[in-house]
Structure formats: C-alpha cells, structure tokens
Design an enzyme around this catalytic site. Structure first.
Site, PDB file in Angstrom:
ATOM      1  N   HIS A   1      78.393 132.342 -43.005  1.00 42.54           N
ATOM      2  CA  HIS A   1      78.897 133.714 -42.831  1.00 42.54           C
ATOM      3  C   HIS A   1      80.361 133.748 -42.358  1.00 42.54           C
ATOM      4  CE1 HIS A   1      77.064 133.305 -38.548  1.00 42.54           C
ATOM      5  NE2 HIS A   1      78.345 132.982 -38.505  1.00 42.54           N
TER       6      HIS A   1
ATOM      7  N   HIS B   1      79.027 137.495 -32.547  1.00 41.75           N
ATOM      8  CA  HIS B   1      80.141 136.671 -32.064  1.00 41.75           C
ATOM      9  C   HIS B   1      81.050 137.430 -31.101  1.00 41.75           C
ATOM     10  CE1 HIS B   1      78.875 134.951 -35.911  1.00 41.75           C
ATOM     11  NE2 HIS B   1      79.474 133.827 -35.601  1.00 41.75           N
TER      12      HIS B   1
ATOM     13  N   HIS C   1      79.698 122.865 -38.463  1.00 43.48           N
ATOM     14  CA  HIS C   1      81.101 123.212 -38.216  1.00 43.48           C
ATOM     15  C   HIS C   1      81.422 123.265 -36.730  1.00 43.48           C
ATOM     16  CE1 HIS C   1      79.343 127.336 -38.301  1.00 43.48           C
ATOM     17  NE2 HIS C   1      80.481 127.903 -37.945  1.00 43.48           N
TER      18      HIS C   1
ATOM     19  N   GLU D   1      74.444 127.289 -35.325  1.00 47.55           N
ATOM     20  CA  GLU D   1      74.034 128.504 -36.049  1.00 47.55           C
ATOM     21  C   GLU D   1      72.920 128.225 -37.050  1.00 47.55           C
ATOM     22  OE1 GLU D   1      78.208 131.062 -35.926  1.00 47.55           O
ATOM     23  OE2 GLU D   1      77.653 130.029 -37.768  1.00 47.55           O
TER      24      GLU D   1
END
Ligand code: DHB
Ligand code: FE
Length: 287
Positions: A12, A59, A192, A239
């Site tokens: 995303h 976030h 990531h 995530e």
C-alpha cells in the site's frame, strides 16, 4: 447467511496514489507493479463482492502515538480520507457496512477480543489505495468494514494473535444474516524498512516463502515473534500481519483456498511489493 468469497492482499505504498493520479501505470518503473492487478479485477468483476472487510494499519492519520489501539474496528456509515502529507490526492469518502461492523464487533468481543469501536474513523493510504487498485472506477462498488491493527508503536500484537483475530472475524462474517457477498483484504508489506541503518532492507526469500505459506500452510508465519519478523522483513515489513489476518478469516470454516493470482516485484519505493488473491472453497464449489 453472507457468503465469504475470497481474500485480497496488496502492498500500500503512498506513491501508488501519485502514480494513479498522474496515469503512470504503463511507465517502466510502475508497469511490473500495476500489471499484477487486471487478472484480479477480472475475477472481482465475475464474483462481484458487495462488502470488503479490510485489515490495515493506520500510519498516523486517525491514531497517533498518544492513543494507539491494538485492534480498532470501524462502525461508521462513511469513512473519510484526509491529507496525510504524502502528496497523495485526497479520495472521496468510502461507504461503510454498518450492520456487518456491529455484527463483527459483537461476535468477536464475545470471543474475548478487546476491540476499540470507532463510530468515526479517517482511513489512510493503507485502506484507500488498495480499494483504488482493485476497483479503479470513480465510484467504488463495495462498502467496507475497516479493521485497524497497530504496527506502528510497540508493543505490537503477535502474528499468532492477528491470525486468531482473522479467524474470529471470518466466523463472524459467515454468521452475518445477510445475502451479501463479502471479501476480506489485508494490506501492507511485504519486506521493507524505510529508515535507520537497514533502510532498504528486502528479504525476497522470506517474502516468497510467506506468500506460498498462505496457500499451503497458513499458520507457518505464526511461529515468528514480532522481533523475528522485524529482523527478517524490516521494521515496516511487519505489515505482513495484515495478510495473516486476511488469511485467518478464510480459515474460519474451511482451510482450502484456490489461488486466483499473485505478483511480486522489487522495488517500489524502498519496498518489495506483493499481491495475492484467493478464492474460498465454498465459492469454487458454488460456481
Ligand atoms: C512506504 C511504504 C509504506 O508501507 C508506507 O505505509 C509508507 C511509505 C514507502 O515505501 O515509501
Ligand atoms: Fe505502510
């Protein structure tokens, strides 16, 4: 009862919003990422889910470090997006599926999950961009139930716990008194790390094993602690818990799923991007 038709999962990254806005889908940098979606859109066009229950991580748009729920479920008629500061155009509001929200909240709470219920909830890029990727038309044809999982501020819920939440949510969907078709979605990852000494850390081997495990052995990733996952996949790689929530929901009464399509591409931004669509055995046998 409602029919649980399948599961969707995608990365995303905020820059996707800019790429969609500027029409860059066919540019060399973006094409390998966007090319993963048409086969899944075709499947969605055939299956036509009415509702999507979305496991995602906020976030800092709706929850900030001062108040950070582990699990928060939206129970609103409508969910607004807002400027997050990533340079993404703000999207129009998304329609909520209020009755399913409360059914999930009631059912899952009875099973000893302690949820925060949000009758107002801004949804950020982790919720809005995947909806845009799977349903690119101006008018989004699905209503949503957002389920926000903390991956931002420690302590984070374990992979085991998120998978268990997913199972409880899946059972709730299947006991919802409705003729609607429901899909589940998980957004984020895959490996990531955006900052610090290991910025840019990617673990292709782990990512591919993880995607494969969702087909063959969905509990595989629940063996890992949060610290294991950070070490293997990067700080933001955790995530991938959202994908586990999605997969847990599909396991609520039948372990078997059929892969519709998957894609994996490195890099977009500092991330390894993943995409997966799964169809439930119930749907496969009904069609
Ligand atoms: C990026 C990736 C994310 O998952 C996110 O939520 C924000 C930024 C990035 O790669 O830029
Ligand atoms: Fe993210």
């Amino acid at each position: 009862m409602a029919q649980l038709v399948g599961g969707l999962a995608t990365s995303h990254i905020p820059a996707i919003g800019g790429a969609i806005h500027k029409g860059l889908q066919q540019e060399a940098y973006w094409k390998p990422f966007f090319d993963g979606f048409p086969p899944i859109r075709k499947w969605l066009g055939r299956v036509k889910p009415d509702v999507v229950v979305i496991f995602y991580n906020d976030h800092g748009l709706n929850f900030f470090l001062d108040k950070m729920p582990t699990f928060a479920v939206g129970a609103a008629e409508q969910y607004d997006n807002a400027d997050e500061g990533w340079g993404i155009p703000t999207l129009p509001p998304f329609k909520g599926e209020l009755d399913l929200s409360w059914h999930i909240i009631n059912t899952v709470t009875e099973q000893d999950f302690d949820l925060v219920t949000c009758q107002e909830m801004l949804i950020d890029h982790a919720c809005t961009l995947p909806l845009k990727l799977f349903w690119p038309d101006d008018e989004c044809p699905v209503s949503i139930v957002p389920i926000c999982v903390n991956t931002v501020q420690f302590p984070l819920p374990s992979a085991r716990r998120v998978y268990a939440l997913g199972r409880a949510v899946g059972a709730a969907i299947q006991s919802w008194d409705s003729s609607k078709k429901v899909a589940v979605m998980g957004t984020g990852g895959l490996s990531h790390q955006l900052d610090g000494e290991r910025a840019g850390h990617i673990n292709k081997d782990f990512d591919l094993k993880f995607i494969d495990s969702l087909l063959t052995n969905p509990e595989w990733a629940t063996q890992f602690s949060i610290h294991d996952l950070v070490e293997k996949t990067g700080t933001q790689g955790v995530e991938l818990l959202m994908w586990l929530g999605m997969r847990g929901a599909l396991t609520s009464n039948s372990a078997s799923v059929r892969k519709v399509h998957s894609n994996y591409h490195i890099p977009i931004s500092n991330t390894a991007t993943g995409l997966l669509a799964l169809e439930t055995a119930e749907l496969s046998s009904a069609t």
